[in-house]
Design an enzyme around this catalytic site. Sequence first.
Site, PDB file in Angstrom:
ATOM      1  N   LEU A  59       0.833  -1.188   0.000  1.00 21.00           N
ATOM      2  CA  LEU A  59       0.000   0.000   0.000  1.00 21.00           C
ATOM      3  C   LEU A  59       0.876   1.249   0.000  1.00 21.00           C
ATOM      4  CD1 LEU A  59      -2.752  -0.934   2.594  1.00 21.00           C
ATOM      5  CD2 LEU A  59      -3.027  -0.754   0.139  1.00 21.00           C
ATOM      6  N   LEU A  76      -5.918   7.349   6.034  1.00 17.02           N
ATOM      7  CA  LEU A  76      -5.899   5.904   5.842  1.00 17.02           C
ATOM      8  C   LEU A  76      -4.488   5.384   5.578  1.00 17.02           C
ATOM      9  CD1 LEU A  76      -7.535   3.285   5.586  1.00 17.02           C
ATOM     10  CD2 LEU A  76      -7.785   3.794   3.135  1.00 17.02           C
ATOM     11  N   ASP A  77      -4.040   4.455   6.448  1.00 15.35           N
ATOM     12  CA  ASP A  77      -2.750   3.789   6.311  1.00 15.35           C
ATOM     13  C   ASP A  77      -1.573   4.763   6.288  1.00 15.35           C
ATOM     14  OD1 ASP A  77      -3.903   1.254   6.264  1.00 15.35           O
ATOM     15  OD2 ASP A  77      -4.207   1.324   4.097  1.00 15.35           O
ATOM     16  N   GLU A  78      -1.740   5.924   6.919  1.00 18.28           N
ATOM     17  CA  GLU A  78      -0.660   6.904   6.950  1.00 18.28           C
ATOM     18  C   GLU A  78      -0.331   7.355   8.374  1.00 18.28           C
ATOM     19  OE1 GLU A  78      -1.103  10.142   4.243  1.00 18.28           O
ATOM     20  OE2 GLU A  78      -1.618   8.871   2.536  1.00 18.28           O
TER      21      GLU A  78
END
Length: 290
Positions: free
Chosen positions: A202, A233-235
């Site tokens: 990702l 998101l995903d950070e």
Amino acid sequence: MSPRPQPGHEFVLTLSCPDQAGLVHAVTTFLVGHSGNILESQQFDDRLQDRFFMRVHFDVSDPAHSLETLRSGFGPVAEAYRITWQLHDASTPTRTLIMVSKFGHCLNDLLFRRSTGALNIEIPAIVSNHREFESLAESYGIPFRHIPVTPDTKAEAEARLLELVDELDVDLVVLARYMQILSDDLCKQLDGRAINIHHSFLPSFKGARPYVQAHQRGVKLVGATAHYVTSDLDEGPIIEQEVVRVDHSRTPDELVAMGRDVEAQVLARAIAWHTQSRVLVNGRCTVVFR
């Protein structure tokens, strides 16, 4: 495996503050004044941000110095130096709620590590939007809570989750391959106490079959990232990462198997470091005293 900390005798102090003269002296003076003996001490001076970070694991010889008296005593020191801090009993298990969907490798790994004492956590419940791992939870004697999620019931499901966090006095929420995007509001409610694991493909390989996409693109590294959950998101701030090298001979199924192994290892390390108060958030990143 190192010996378990002595309940009521070993503590961990973590702190961050603007860098300034006299910080270490102030901390050690406080410890000496409260019969403290330093077992492990680590510090980091972020010169780019002009901020100081420190973790001290210590024991006390005088039983009169409890967690409450230590916290009360350190308050004036913290105020004088503008310190953000936490002080915990090193032996107290972290109450950890685990969330999972249909991939159980991380869940299974965490349950086994907990059963062997490799992770100092208590698991008051396992939450899932599916029922695949209800029997696994039962085999470890852990309550299983099924909270289905649909677009129409997402807000209700998240409200129920927060109720569980409060009811069960949860310290940490672990998304062990929980395949639902949390709302911005829920992320804020769990700020600093929710950890997620994902494959390091990702955001390059999004969707349900990232390893197939990775195979098609001829990747040379398979990896995983554990991070704190944020509304980005995903950070969120990264706690731990790991990779293994692969080549053209690996099939998509082999990449999946290798990726699952890495995901389980990375998540377990991130949880261990968090529960040992080794991770301090520094803006959008972290300081990890390994």
